[in-house]
Design a protein around this motif. Sequence first.
Motif, short mmCIF file in Angstrom:
data_model
loop_
_atom_site.label_atom_id
_atom_site.label_comp_id
_atom_site.label_asym_id
_atom_site.label_seq_id
_atom_site.Cartn_x
_atom_site.Cartn_y
_atom_site.Cartn_z
N MET A 104 0.83 -1.21 0.00
CA MET A 104 0.00 0.00 0.00
C MET A 104 0.86 1.26 0.00
O MET A 104 0.55 2.24 -0.67
CB MET A 104 -0.91 -0.01 1.24
CG MET A 104 -2.09 0.95 1.11
SD MET A 104 -3.13 0.56 -0.32
CE MET A 104 -4.16 1.99 -0.38
N ASP A 105 1.97 1.24 0.76
CA ASP A 105 2.87 2.39 0.78
C ASP A 105 3.38 2.71 -0.62
O ASP A 105 3.43 3.87 -1.01
CB ASP A 105 4.07 2.11 1.71
CG ASP A 105 3.69 2.28 3.17
OD1 ASP A 105 2.50 2.59 3.42
OD2 ASP A 105 4.56 2.11 4.04
N ALA A 106 3.70 1.65 -1.36
CA ALA A 106 4.20 1.86 -2.72
C ALA A 106 3.16 2.61 -3.55
O ALA A 106 3.48 3.54 -4.28
CB ALA A 106 4.52 0.51 -3.38
N PHE A 107 1.89 2.21 -3.39
CA PHE A 107 0.82 2.86 -4.15
C PHE A 107 0.76 4.35 -3.85
O PHE A 107 0.70 5.19 -4.74
CB PHE A 107 -0.52 2.19 -3.82
CG PHE A 107 -1.70 2.95 -4.36
CD1 PHE A 107 -2.04 2.88 -5.70
CD2 PHE A 107 -2.46 3.77 -3.52
CE1 PHE A 107 -3.11 3.59 -6.20
CE2 PHE A 107 -3.53 4.49 -4.01
CZ PHE A 107 -3.86 4.40 -5.35
N TRP A 108 0.80 4.68 -2.53
CA TRP A 108 0.70 6.10 -2.17
C TRP A 108 1.91 6.90 -2.65
O TRP A 108 1.77 8.04 -3.11
CB TRP A 108 0.55 6.26 -0.65
CG TRP A 108 -0.79 5.80 -0.13
CD1 TRP A 108 -1.03 4.85 0.81
CD2 TRP A 108 -2.08 6.30 -0.53
NE1 TRP A 108 -2.38 4.70 1.02
CE2 TRP A 108 -3.05 5.57 0.22
CE3 TRP A 108 -2.52 7.25 -1.45
CZ2 TRP A 108 -4.42 5.80 0.08
CZ3 TRP A 108 -3.88 7.47 -1.58
CH2 TRP A 108 -4.82 6.76 -0.84
N ILE A 109 3.07 6.30 -2.55
CA ILE A 109 4.27 7.02 -2.99
C ILE A 109 4.24 7.26 -4.50
O ILE A 109 4.52 8.37 -4.98
CB ILE A 109 5.55 6.24 -2.58
CG1 ILE A 109 5.70 6.26 -1.06
CG2 ILE A 109 6.78 6.85 -3.24
CD1 ILE A 109 6.78 5.35 -0.53
N ILE A 110 3.85 6.21 -5.23
CA ILE A 110 3.78 6.38 -6.70
C ILE A 110 2.70 7.38 -7.07
O ILE A 110 2.88 8.22 -7.96
CB ILE A 110 3.54 5.01 -7.38
CG1 ILE A 110 4.82 4.16 -7.29
CG2 ILE A 110 3.15 5.21 -8.85
CD1 ILE A 110 4.64 2.74 -7.76
N LEU A 111 1.56 7.33 -6.34
CA LEU A 111 0.48 8.28 -6.65
C LEU A 111 0.95 9.71 -6.37
O LEU A 111 0.71 10.62 -7.18
CB LEU A 111 -0.76 7.95 -5.81
CG LEU A 111 -1.97 8.85 -6.05
CD1 LEU A 111 -2.42 8.77 -7.52
CD2 LEU A 111 -3.14 8.47 -5.14
N THR A 112 1.64 9.91 -5.26
CA THR A 112 2.16 11.24 -4.95
C THR A 112 3.11 11.72 -6.04
O THR A 112 2.97 12.83 -6.57
CB THR A 112 2.93 11.22 -3.60
OG1 THR A 112 2.06 10.68 -2.61
CG2 THR A 112 3.36 12.61 -3.19
N GLY A 113 4.06 10.83 -6.40
CA GLY A 113 5.02 11.19 -7.45
C GLY A 113 4.31 11.49 -8.76
O GLY A 113 4.66 12.45 -9.47
N SER A 114 3.28 10.70 -9.08
CA SER A 114 2.56 10.90 -10.34
C SER A 114 1.84 12.24 -10.35
O SER A 114 1.80 12.92 -11.38
CB SER A 114 1.54 9.78 -10.56
OG SER A 114 2.22 8.55 -10.68
N LEU A 115 1.26 12.61 -9.21
CA LEU A 115 0.55 13.89 -9.16
C LEU A 115 1.53 15.06 -9.33
O LEU A 115 1.26 16.02 -10.06
CB LEU A 115 -0.22 14.03 -7.84
CG LEU A 115 -1.52 13.21 -7.77
CD1 LEU A 115 -2.05 13.17 -6.34
CD2 LEU A 115 -2.57 13.77 -8.71
N VAL A 116 2.68 14.97 -8.66
CA VAL A 116 3.71 16.00 -8.85
C VAL A 116 4.11 16.06 -10.32
O VAL A 116 4.23 17.13 -10.92
CB VAL A 116 4.96 15.69 -7.97
CG1 VAL A 116 6.09 16.65 -8.30
CG2 VAL A 116 4.61 15.76 -6.50
N ALA A 117 4.29 14.87 -10.91
CA ALA A 117 4.73 14.79 -12.31
C ALA A 117 3.67 15.36 -13.24
O ALA A 117 3.98 16.07 -14.20
CB ALA A 117 5.04 13.35 -12.67
#
Lengths: 261, 280
Positions: free
Chosen positions: B1-14
């Motif tokens: 789940m942590d991976a999902f949130w981190i990737i989602l955060t990075g994707s939103l920044v991107a």
Amino acid sequence: MIQHVDNPIIEVHDLTVSYDKKPVLWNVDFTIPAGALVGIIGPNGAGKSTLIKAMMGLLPLSSGYTELFGKKLNDVRKRVSYVPQRESVDWDFPASVMDIALMGRYGQRGLFNRITAEDRSIARQALEEVHMLEFANRQIGQLSGGQQQRVFLARALAQQADLYFMDEPFAGVDAATEGAIIELLKELKSQGKTILVVHHDLQSAADYFDWIVLLNTRLVASGPVKEVLTPTLLQETYGGKLSLLAQVGDIASSKGVGTRE
Amino acid sequence: MDAFWIILTGSLVALNGALLGSFLLLRRMSLVGDAISHAVLPGIVVAYLFTASLTSPFLLVGAALTGLAATWIIETLNQKARLQHDAAIGLTFTLLFAIGVILVASFAGQIDLDMDCVLYGEIAYVPLDTITLASGIGMGPKQVWTLGIVFVGLIILLLTGYRGLSLTTFDAGYAAALGFNTSFWHYALMGAVSLSTVAAFESVGAILVVAFLVGPAATAFLLTRSLKWMLLIASAVGIASAISGYYLALWLDGSISGAMALMTGVIFALAFVWQMVVKR
């Protein structure tokens, strides 16, 4: 020789424009009759483009004002169309020919209303008039200089204005485009529109225009082409540069050297 | 789940970076984005003085105003003082960034902020700082919400302002001749850049935001000659950088935000090579 007209479509009154407190236009004052095809002529750095930009409200004025149709620009903006210099934009911008022509409709339509089928048909018609319709889906980066200039003209035509300001539309275009543009200008004139063109080629000026504004920081002359394009006034506008050019021309012809003109 | 949130955060920044960066690139203002990302630092520090984190939208906007101030200073120096644009940018952002650094050092005891966080962000900690409703239902990390709201606002700006932004970007002189306020669109864009930079600051840091403002847009510019496709491709490149960067960091056991920024450069390089091969 500054000939003023009654009921002018353009009135420029005591216009002064400065960059860094140095005047580039000094006390320019003239009137233009409706339906004229006007050439603004003068040497490099004479302030020709500055004059057009100042009249379009794109530059801060040191003094003076311009009235179009007897009104302030803001009241008649939809009746006025502006063609900037081709080099003033980056043609690598990701857009198609049609995208640019449609920009001509933004003024009438506003930025937030939908572009309608009517706008598209007007833009298509404008492209047709400059013989660019077949390139409608072409990316603008792939166009030649002459084609780019025609797209700019199409964008201006799509505004369906009554008064046109064109900044060096003949600069760096091929002979075919120059011919097409001048045909178009004459067609617009026959429809009763008024066109101001910044132009730097003296040779063609007499053929192209019926009214001439001679400019070199200050206004030298404004009037019908026959009365303005005289050796004395041209000498006054171009100063030493023209006589030097004339001498070079004389020497070249006397020695049988071909010139490019 | 942590991976999902981190990737989602990075994707939103991107995504925020890719969309805004596309317009910055076409306006030849990519470096202004760089400047804003540094210049918001004093705003962020002052905001931190009021609260432990940038949770309040008022503080978010307040900090973003520093970025707008920076663009205003750059424009003023350029136009009034006749300073070259790049010199004006260099002068402005280093000055504001320096003020921020001094503030961080001076208030080190009072605020939960250090230079490492400022420079690199703490995207790995994003999943730890969650919002929990009074009823006990977990709503996910705060950062995702902040970035998500900025993203939604950005989409609204692009949908309503697409023509205004594209016209003033392509030909500002013509836009002004049509009677449109080119300054409005300039500052709307710069305000959006400031806001998304501040929003992204906690996750990827002030410096790495720039990678997302420039990389995806530059890649898309290589690959298409349509503005709509450019925005879509830049977005896709941004998300791809976030996902691949996360797994690269996992594999290297290194900095996640660093790896994501690195991937924007790697994808650009791939696009560049591919384009060279195709054009042959």
